[in-house]
Design a protein around this motif. Structure first.
Motif, short mmCIF file in Angstrom:
data_model
loop_
_atom_site.label_atom_id
_atom_site.label_comp_id
_atom_site.label_asym_id
_atom_site.label_seq_id
_atom_site.Cartn_x
_atom_site.Cartn_y
_atom_site.Cartn_z
N THR A 86 54.00 -42.70 16.10
CA THR A 86 53.42 -43.05 17.10
C THR A 86 52.91 -42.01 17.32
O THR A 86 53.17 -41.45 17.28
CB THR A 86 54.20 -43.99 18.09
N PHE A 87 51.05 -42.55 17.04
CA PHE A 87 50.21 -41.71 17.59
C PHE A 87 49.19 -42.43 18.39
O PHE A 87 49.20 -44.03 18.93
CB PHE A 87 49.10 -42.22 16.77
N TYR A 88 49.10 -41.81 19.37
CA TYR A 88 48.45 -42.12 20.66
C TYR A 88 47.10 -41.41 20.93
O TYR A 88 46.65 -40.71 20.86
CB TYR A 88 48.80 -41.64 21.97
N PHE A 89 46.10 -42.61 21.75
CA PHE A 89 44.55 -42.40 21.37
C PHE A 89 44.10 -42.42 23.27
O PHE A 89 44.45 -43.22 24.16
CB PHE A 89 43.74 -42.90 20.58
N ILE A 90 43.62 -41.29 23.25
CA ILE A 90 43.23 -41.29 24.78
C ILE A 90 41.34 -41.72 24.68
O ILE A 90 40.49 -41.39 24.51
CB ILE A 90 42.59 -39.33 25.09
N ASP A 91 41.88 -42.61 25.75
CA ASP A 91 40.06 -43.22 25.98
C ASP A 91 39.38 -43.18 27.12
O ASP A 91 39.68 -43.53 28.19
CB ASP A 91 40.67 -44.59 25.46
N ASN A 92 38.41 -42.56 26.56
CA ASN A 92 37.19 -42.12 27.73
C ASN A 92 35.69 -42.92 26.83
O ASN A 92 35.53 -41.73 26.30
CB ASN A 92 37.21 -41.47 28.63
N GLU A 93 35.46 -43.50 27.69
CA GLU A 93 33.60 -43.57 26.98
C GLU A 93 32.51 -42.69 27.14
O GLU A 93 32.06 -42.17 26.25
CB GLU A 93 33.23 -45.10 27.14
N TYR A 94 32.91 -42.18 27.94
CA TYR A 94 31.79 -41.53 29.11
C TYR A 94 32.07 -39.71 27.62
O TYR A 94 30.80 -39.09 26.68
CB TYR A 94 31.71 -40.89 29.95
N TYR A 95 33.02 -39.75 27.88
CA TYR A 95 34.05 -38.00 26.51
C TYR A 95 33.76 -38.13 24.90
O TYR A 95 33.20 -37.42 24.65
CB TYR A 95 34.74 -37.95 27.35
N PHE A 96 33.49 -39.74 25.10
CA PHE A 96 34.48 -40.04 23.31
C PHE A 96 33.47 -41.15 22.27
O PHE A 96 34.10 -41.30 21.40
CB PHE A 96 36.07 -39.95 23.24
N ASN A 97 32.78 -42.03 22.92
CA ASN A 97 31.62 -42.25 21.84
C ASN A 97 31.32 -41.31 21.86
O ASN A 97 29.11 -41.82 22.03
CB ASN A 97 31.33 -43.37 23.60
N ARG A 98 30.74 -40.50 21.25
CA ARG A 98 29.70 -40.06 20.29
C ARG A 98 29.34 -40.13 18.63
O ARG A 98 31.07 -39.77 18.54
CB ARG A 98 30.08 -38.42 21.16
N PRO A 99 29.22 -39.46 18.31
CA PRO A 99 28.73 -39.56 16.93
C PRO A 99 29.90 -38.97 15.71
O PRO A 99 29.60 -38.85 14.65
CB PRO A 99 27.07 -39.30 16.53
N THR A 100 30.10 -37.64 16.79
CA THR A 100 30.25 -36.04 16.39
C THR A 100 31.87 -36.03 16.85
O THR A 100 31.34 -36.24 18.16
CB THR A 100 29.64 -34.95 15.97
N LEU A 101 32.61 -35.47 16.63
CA LEU A 101 34.12 -35.03 16.73
C LEU A 101 33.40 -33.57 17.72
O LEU A 101 34.17 -33.64 18.86
CB LEU A 101 34.79 -34.85 16.23
N TYR A 102 32.54 -32.97 16.79
CA TYR A 102 31.97 -31.89 17.80
C TYR A 102 31.15 -30.81 17.83
O TYR A 102 30.02 -32.01 17.08
CB TYR A 102 33.32 -29.73 17.33
N GLY A 103 30.24 -29.98 18.55
CA GLY A 103 29.10 -29.15 19.12
C GLY A 103 28.18 -30.28 19.59
O GLY A 103 26.90 -30.35 20.01
N ASN A 104 29.16 -31.13 20.54
CA ASN A 104 28.49 -31.58 21.50
C ASN A 104 27.69 -30.59 23.55
O ASN A 104 28.13 -29.68 23.46
CB ASN A 104 29.06 -32.92 22.63
N TYR A 105 27.16 -30.60 23.92
CA TYR A 105 26.87 -30.00 24.87
C TYR A 105 28.44 -29.63 26.20
O TYR A 105 28.13 -28.55 26.23
CB TYR A 105 25.94 -29.89 25.52
N ASP A 106 28.66 -30.58 25.95
CA ASP A 106 30.34 -30.66 27.37
C ASP A 106 31.43 -30.57 26.06
O ASP A 106 31.61 -31.35 26.98
CB ASP A 106 29.63 -31.85 28.08
N ASP A 107 31.69 -30.22 25.20
CA ASP A 107 32.66 -30.39 24.64
C ASP A 107 33.78 -29.53 25.38
O ASP A 107 34.82 -29.49 25.78
CB ASP A 107 32.54 -29.46 23.57
N ALA A 108 33.71 -28.58 26.29
CA ALA A 108 34.26 -27.82 27.52
C ALA A 108 35.23 -29.06 27.88
O ALA A 108 36.53 -28.74 28.05
CB ALA A 108 33.72 -26.56 28.15
N GLU A 109 34.21 -30.06 28.73
CA GLU A 109 34.35 -30.26 29.88
C GLU A 109 35.28 -31.67 28.83
O GLU A 109 36.53 -32.79 29.70
CB GLU A 109 33.85 -31.21 30.54
N ARG A 110 34.99 -32.70 27.79
CA ARG A 110 35.09 -33.52 27.32
C ARG A 110 37.19 -32.88 26.84
O ARG A 110 37.97 -33.52 27.04
CB ARG A 110 35.31 -33.29 25.50
#
Length: 480
Positions: A86-110
């Motif tokens: 079973t895989f669970y997925f944490i959904d939040n468009e503000y934090y995870f609707n990005r073209p890349t997984l990492y390298g965002n200015y707010d990765d700490a907050e995400r």
């Protein structure tokens, strides 16, 4: 014990859903191997937009609000079952609707949001695991929050133990103290837990708070105790050495299986079956179709710690041999341009594919003769094990997991399963490559036997899963 054990793996990526490297391979494979042994192993990762696009029919589980300092953010939980897990997925468009997984200015907050959401999710899915197994800095806060906050506020969290795995110590999650309370929602009295060298270091906090610390090979576990390999964390690693163990990664032997791999030009059971793949690879890449010319391949990120400065130093000298050289990967623009020029100058001997191509990588594993990994550091490495699975003989530097998985071939005794060199030195690498080419060219029977030996080695997750089971049992026994 396995039938009663509940494990939740927390990570920022997992195959087949989201992947940038070896972490995803581990999280996509280890829980499935443990599931087969009766463990209730589950996984949680962020619900990135790329995952949503590729898997639009996830099951909705629930939603709730996550409090992160002054923020109150929506969190949705979705799920699916893959390979019995079973895989669970944490959904939040503000934090995870990005073209890349990492390298965002707010990765700490995400990833602070992600970590809090994971813990807040547990009562809502009615799953309180025996062990939460966190991975790398993106989920490091889970262990910190659990020990410093959640265990103190809710008795349901108190029995949960935490194991933290470092997959690459170069990436630690280092931030300024100015965001300690505002972003990480940690009070000033907790600053010492994460403080290191005047900054917030999430990996340091995870090491302090976890019940056991693992890394992805026994040799790497020793190496990170030294200044050379620890990226500055050796003081903390040594202080908590009693917690630390190294367990080698495995590979998915069903996915990487030359007998049934549809990405190959032709499936094969024995080294002799590689020839069709070799000729087809040469044809596709525009190299001369030469069955007796060894193909030396690299499939790698084009970064300095992968040993590419050794390659660039001696590749012109190596190409004076009767060889072909194929490299697949992306990375540092300087290396990308170097290998493009190398191909331009040696079109009959070199093919540089500057891209990420999973299907082509398997064709290269299946068609090449020698696989080169001269890494400056390599926590575990999967490519040398995958290459072996396809009968492509590894040439590696003796570091980290490369040392643990590849032993020097003795042509008199037949011991060993590849070619290795110890010092980080271009001439040593060149000498070792030439030894491999010489065996290929002059000792066909010995070469065939070596390829066959490589293909038979058990690099599956079964061996590693047993080691993790033993570790989990030890952690739980210590806390009864």
């Amino acid at each position: 014990m396995a039938n009663d054990l509940k494990i939740l793996y927390v990570a920022s990526e997992a195959l087949p859903f989201a992947s940038t490297g070896g972490l995803a391979d581990v999280i996509g494979s280890l829980p499935a191997a443990l599931k087969k042994q009766g463990v209730d192993a589950r996984v949680v990762i962020p619900f990135y937009s790329t995952v949503k696009a590729k898997y639009p029919n996830m099951d909705f589980v629930c939603d709730f609000t996550v409090k992160l300092s002054w923020r109150k953010q929506y969190c949705g939980i979705f799920s699916t079952v893959y390979n019995g897990v079973t895989f669970y997925f944490i959904d939040n468009e503000y934090y995870f609707n990005r073209p890349t997984l990492y390298g965002n200015y707010d990765d700490a907050e995400r990833y602070a949001f992600f970590s809090k959401a994971v813990l807040d999710m547990l009562p809502r899915i009615d799953f309180f695991p025996d062990i939460i197994h966190t991975n790398d800095w993106q989920s490091a806060l889970v262990g910190i929050y659990l020990k410093q906050i959640y265990r103190k506020e809710d008795y349901n969290y108190r029995p949960i133990r935490v194991i933290h795995s470092i997959h690459n110590i170069e990436y630690q999650g280092v931030y300024g103290h100015n965001i300690l309370s505002d972003v990480f929602d940690l009070t000033p009295d907790l600053a010492s837990i994460v403080d290191y060298n005047g900054a917030v270091n999430l990996t340091k906090g995870a090491i302090v708070c976890c019940d056991r610390l693992t890394t992805v090979s026994p040799t790497y576990a020793k190496e990170i105790c030294t200044p050379k390999y620890s990226a500055g964390l050796y003081h903390i690693i040594n202080q908590y050495a009693f917690k630390t163990t190294g367990i080698i990664n495995g590979i998915d032997v069903d996915y990487y299986n030359p007998i049934k791999d549809n990405d190959l030009y032709a499936k094969f059971r024995a080294p002799s079956g590689k020839l069709k793949n070799k000729i087809a690879l040469q044809k596709e890449l525009g190299l001369p179709e030469a069955p007796n010319v060894p193909i030396v391949a690299m499939i790698t990120r084009l970064t300095s710690h992968k040993g590419l400065d050794l390659v660039t130093t001696v590749i012109d000298e190596f190409l004076t041999e009767n060889v072909q050289f194929v490299i697949l990967g992306t990375g540092d623009p300087g290396f990308e341009n170097f290998f493009r020029r190398l191909e331009e100058n040696n079109p009959s001997k070199v093919k540089a594919i500057i891209q990420y191509d999973k299907a082509l990588s398997k064709k290269i594993y299946g068609g090449a003769d020698i696989f080169l990994m001269p890494s400056k550091s390599e926590p575990c490495g999967l490519a040398q094990m995958i290459a072996s699975r396809y009968g492509t003989v590894p040439v590696v530097r003796e570091t980290g997991g490369l040392y643990d998985t590849i032993k020097y071939y003795d042509d008199e005794t037949g011991d060993g399963n590849g070619f290795t060199f110890k010092e980080y030195n271009a001439q040593d690498m060149l000498f070792t490559l030439r030894k491999a080419v010489s065996l290929y060219t002059d000792e066909k029977d010995k070469w065939k036997a070596l390829c066959q030996k490589c293909m038979k080695i058990d690099f599956s997750w079964n061996v590693s899963a047993e080691a993790y089971l033993a570790l989990y049992a030890e952690v739980l026994d210590l806390n009864k």
